[in-house]
Design a protein around this motif. Sequence first.
Motif, PDB file in Angstrom:
ATOM      1  N   ASN A 242      12.100   2.950 -17.188  1.00 15.34           N
ATOM      2  CA  ASN A 242      10.958   2.290 -16.564  1.00 15.34           C
ATOM      3  C   ASN A 242      10.943   2.738 -15.109  1.00 15.34           C
ATOM      4  O   ASN A 242      11.711   2.261 -14.288  1.00 15.34           O
ATOM      5  N   ASP A 243      10.069   3.695 -14.813  1.00 14.43           N
ATOM      6  CA  ASP A 243       9.968   4.259 -13.469  1.00 14.43           C
ATOM      7  C   ASP A 243       8.895   3.480 -12.706  1.00 14.43           C
ATOM      8  O   ASP A 243       7.736   3.900 -12.628  1.00 14.43           O
ATOM      9  N   VAL A 244       9.283   2.336 -12.172  1.00 17.40           N
ATOM     10  CA  VAL A 244       8.332   1.425 -11.533  1.00 17.40           C
ATOM     11  C   VAL A 244       7.612   2.116 -10.375  1.00 17.40           C
ATOM     12  O   VAL A 244       8.231   2.819  -9.570  1.00 17.40           O
ATOM     13  N   SER A 245       6.295   1.911 -10.302  1.00 19.28           N
ATOM     14  CA  SER A 245       5.489   2.446  -9.203  1.00 19.28           C
ATOM     15  C   SER A 245       4.738   1.314  -8.522  1.00 19.28           C
ATOM     16  O   SER A 245       4.283   0.375  -9.180  1.00 19.28           O
ATOM     17  N   LEU A 246       4.600   1.426  -7.226  1.00 18.26           N
ATOM     18  CA  LEU A 246       3.819   0.471  -6.433  1.00 18.26           C
ATOM     19  C   LEU A 246       2.528   1.179  -6.036  1.00 18.26           C
ATOM     20  O   LEU A 246       2.445   1.866  -5.019  1.00 18.26           O
ATOM     21  N   ARG A 247       1.531   1.024  -6.893  1.00 24.23           N
ATOM     22  CA  ARG A 247       0.315   1.838  -6.805  1.00 24.23           C
ATOM     23  C   ARG A 247      -0.443   1.665  -5.495  1.00 24.23           C
ATOM     24  O   ARG A 247      -1.059   2.618  -5.003  1.00 24.23           O
ATOM     25  N   ASN A 248      -0.417   0.468  -4.941  1.00 23.50           N
ATOM     26  CA  ASN A 248      -1.187   0.242  -3.716  1.00 23.50           C
ATOM     27  C   ASN A 248      -0.510   0.811  -2.477  1.00 23.50           C
ATOM     28  O   ASN A 248      -1.133   0.889  -1.412  1.00 23.50           O
ATOM     29  N   LEU A 249       0.758   1.210  -2.604  1.00 23.35           N
ATOM     30  CA  LEU A 249       1.461   1.835  -1.488  1.00 23.35           C
ATOM     31  C   LEU A 249       1.411   3.359  -1.557  1.00 23.35           C
ATOM     32  O   LEU A 249       1.686   4.036  -0.564  1.00 23.35           O
ATOM     33  N   ILE A 250       1.081   3.884  -2.726  1.00 25.33           N
ATOM     34  CA  ILE A 250       1.140   5.333  -2.928  1.00 25.33           C
ATOM     35  C   ILE A 250       0.146   6.109  -2.068  1.00 25.33           C
ATOM     36  O   ILE A 250       0.530   7.113  -1.436  1.00 25.33           O
ATOM     37  N   PRO A 251      -1.139   5.723  -2.002  1.00 23.07           N
ATOM     38  CA  PRO A 251      -2.100   6.565  -1.268  1.00 23.07           C
ATOM     39  C   PRO A 251      -1.703   6.829   0.175  1.00 23.07           C
ATOM     40  O   PRO A 251      -1.780   7.980   0.643  1.00 23.07           O
ATOM     41  N   ALA A 252      -1.275   5.792   0.889  1.00 21.51           N
ATOM     42  CA  ALA A 252      -0.910   5.985   2.298  1.00 21.51           C
ATOM     43  C   ALA A 252       0.320   6.871   2.433  1.00 21.51           C
ATOM     44  O   ALA A 252       0.410   7.685   3.364  1.00 21.51           O
ATOM     45  N   GLU A 253       1.277   6.727   1.493  1.00 25.64           N
ATOM     46  CA  GLU A 253       2.471   7.569   1.558  1.00 25.64           C
ATOM     47  C   GLU A 253       2.136   9.028   1.295  1.00 25.64           C
ATOM     48  O   GLU A 253       2.597   9.919   2.018  1.00 25.64           O
ATOM     49  N   LEU A 254       1.355   9.286   0.259  1.00 27.55           N
ATOM     50  CA  LEU A 254       1.024  10.667  -0.062  1.00 27.55           C
ATOM     51  C   LEU A 254       0.183  11.305   1.039  1.00 27.55           C
ATOM     52  O   LEU A 254       0.271  12.517   1.274  1.00 27.55           O
ATOM     53  N   ALA A 255      -0.613  10.495   1.729  1.00 28.99           N
ATOM     54  CA  ALA A 255      -1.438  11.014   2.815  1.00 28.99           C
ATOM     55  C   ALA A 255      -0.595  11.550   3.970  1.00 28.99           C
ATOM     56  O   ALA A 255      -1.051  12.408   4.743  1.00 28.99           O
ATOM     57  N   LYS A 256       0.650  11.077   4.078  1.00 27.59           N
ATOM     58  CA  LYS A 256       1.550  11.572   5.122  1.00 27.59           C
ATOM     59  C   LYS A 256       2.057  12.977   4.812  1.00 27.59           C
ATOM     60  O   LYS A 256       2.578  13.655   5.701  1.00 27.59           O
ATOM     61  N   GLY A 257       1.963  13.382   3.539  1.00 23.82           N
ATOM     62  CA  GLY A 257       2.370  14.721   3.156  1.00 23.82           C
ATOM     63  C   GLY A 257       3.837  14.893   2.838  1.00 23.82           C
ATOM     64  O   GLY A 257       4.311  16.014   2.649  1.00 23.82           O
ATOM     65  N   PHE A 258       4.590  13.759   2.770  1.00 19.05           N
ATOM     66  CA  PHE A 258       6.014  13.855   2.482  1.00 19.05           C
ATOM     67  C   PHE A 258       6.378  13.257   1.125  1.00 19.05           C
ATOM     68  O   PHE A 258       7.553  13.193   0.772  1.00 19.05           O
TER      69      PHE A 258
END
Length: 329
Positions: free
Chosen positions: A170-186
Amino acid sequence: MKLTTLKDGSRDGQLAVVSRDLKTVCIASDIAPTLQRALDDWNFIAPQLDELYGRLNAGRAPNSVDFDASQCMAPLPRAFQWADGSSYVNHVELVRKARQAEMPESFWHDPLMYQGGSDDFLGPQDDIELGSDEWGVDFESEIAVIIGDVPAGVKVQHAGEYIRLLMLVNDVSLRNLIPAELAKGFGFFQSKPASTFSPVAVTPDELGDAWRDGKVHLPLRSTWNGNLVGQPNAGVDMVFSFPQLITHLCKTRNARAGTIVGSGTVSNKDTSKGYSCIAEKRALEMIATGEAITSFMKFGDTIKIEMLDKQGKSIFGAIDQSLVEITRR
């Protein structure tokens, strides 16, 4: 052979062998104290564990007791590396289509993979503890392999030889935190909390003819709050096999024994098979109506992930967790 790690108050637990029917367990610390130790010297230790496994299945193992999954840690409570792929490109395509983003053609022949935290995995019945259920908490039902030492540049036709064990994830994801993190490029960090693994890890031969072409050809069942929401076949629509994922991982570097490689969220093009993560369900809703209706997980929700063989018997035992709020500060 079926192996588990039992809670004993230490970081890495105690290695044990579990019977094929998941009814009894026998401590294997006289052979190897931990699963990592067994993986470090697999060719010497695995035959000894397998001999104990045979005796356990025959009812002749010394000091065997009833198996209790609640006493299990993750088979590897911490690992040298956790690399999760995205083999089911249908899942990626749906999620991108829902937000009207074009999917690069390269995704069909060049696997996506991220390196997650591997220092703190959850046991199969450990609670998912988080500070907020407004972070878009989502389960992701997957399969993973544990590999031995793999040399850099390994060819795909040989990569499967290094697969030692398989597990559920079960690879839990926090979907509402993902966009801002990916936008950082890291890439992912806070949006990927601790992953959870099945109580038992099994050698490929335990799957019989369901294990072929580096894939597991059985349905993976996800039961959310007591309702079966998905049972896609893990061998269908898996664009990249485990040997292909291992080859991708080792293109430029070695991978050491105890590295875990994940399949990514299991997904079938046949939507009647349901879903292995809420994001995919929401994506289908967006595509159909322009609005996502299904909410993400809330505190008090439960998620159960399990795979049954063709006789309806559990292979890995079940991941069976509750989402709860962190009480410590």
